[in-house]
Design a protein around this motif. Structure first.
Motif, short mmCIF file in Angstrom:
data_model
loop_
_atom_site.label_atom_id
_atom_site.label_comp_id
_atom_site.label_asym_id
_atom_site.label_seq_id
_atom_site.Cartn_x
_atom_site.Cartn_y
_atom_site.Cartn_z
N VAL A 1 0.86 -1.18 0.00
CA VAL A 1 0.00 0.00 0.00
C VAL A 1 0.90 1.23 0.00
CG1 VAL A 1 -1.83 1.22 1.22
CG2 VAL A 1 -1.72 -1.28 1.35
N HIS A 2 0.71 2.09 -0.99
CA HIS A 2 1.52 3.31 -1.13
C HIS A 2 0.77 4.51 -0.57
CE1 HIS A 2 3.28 0.67 -4.21
NE2 HIS A 2 4.41 1.30 -3.91
N GLY A 3 1.53 5.52 -0.15
CA GLY A 3 0.94 6.77 0.26
C GLY A 3 0.13 7.35 -0.89
N GLY A 4 -1.03 7.92 -0.57
CA GLY A 4 -1.90 8.49 -1.60
C GLY A 4 -2.83 7.48 -2.24
N GLU A 5 -2.79 6.22 -1.79
CA GLU A 5 -3.72 5.21 -2.29
C GLU A 5 -4.86 5.05 -1.30
OE1 GLU A 5 -0.71 2.36 -4.87
OE2 GLU A 5 -1.48 1.61 -2.95
N PRO A 6 -6.05 4.64 -1.80
CA PRO A 6 -7.19 4.45 -0.90
C PRO A 6 -6.94 3.37 0.15
CG PRO A 6 -7.87 4.37 -3.21
CD PRO A 6 -6.37 4.38 -3.19
N ALA A 7 -7.66 3.47 1.24
CA ALA A 7 -7.58 2.47 2.31
C ALA A 7 -8.03 1.10 1.81
CB ALA A 7 -8.43 2.91 3.49
N VAL A 8 -7.46 0.07 2.41
CA VAL A 8 -7.75 -1.31 2.06
C VAL A 8 -8.59 -1.92 3.20
CG1 VAL A 8 -6.73 -3.58 1.63
CG2 VAL A 8 -5.59 -1.50 0.78
N PRO A 9 -9.75 -2.51 2.88
CA PRO A 9 -10.56 -3.12 3.94
C PRO A 9 -9.94 -4.42 4.46
CG PRO A 9 -11.60 -3.44 1.81
CD PRO A 9 -10.38 -2.59 1.58
#
Length: 131
Positions: A86-94
């Motif tokens: 997960v990179h900065g600026g990407e949406p949250a992951v459930p």
């Protein structure tokens, strides 16, 4: 420190964590969460019959879009869930992890590169469902 009747963070063996109101991931503000620096491991003793752990995870916006992290959830020493990078600026992951029959929960965040230790990882909207 609690009375042993509900889930509690184990202070010895857990890394630094920051309980927060309003953490932000990719511009979305969440009501509550826990932020950590990678590498991080937070151990939670469940102390009762719990059914699931739910959250959304991502790189906190305080990092200005920088950082790459991987999130994992363990129960009783077994990895039950792992995110892609997960990179900065990407949406949250459930995150949804069943916990039936489990006694401990461990939330782990790993940096992808040595520079990523500067990023804050968020476990937002964290919730442990118990009976």
């Amino acid at each position: 420190m609690g009375d042993g009747t509900k889930p509690e963070v184990r202070t010895i063996g857990s890394g630094w964590m920051w309980q927060r109101q309003s953490p932000r991931i990719d511009g979305t503000t969440y009501a509550h969460g826990v932020s950590v620096h990678a590498p991080s491991s937070v151990i939670i003793d469940l102390h009762r019959q719990c059914t699931a752990y739910d959250a959304v995870v991502g790189v906190d916006d305080l990092g200005l879009g920088l950082g790459a992290l991987r999130f994992s959830v363990y129960a009783d020493g077994v990895r039950l869930w792992r995110s892609a990078v997960v990179h900065g600026g990407e949406p949250a992951v459930p995150v949804h992890v069943p916990l039936a029959g489990r006694r401990t929960l461990r939330l782990v965040v790993d940096p992808v590169t040595p520079v990523d230790v500067l990023a804050l990882g968020d476990w937002a909207q964290s919730q442990i469902s118990c009976r």
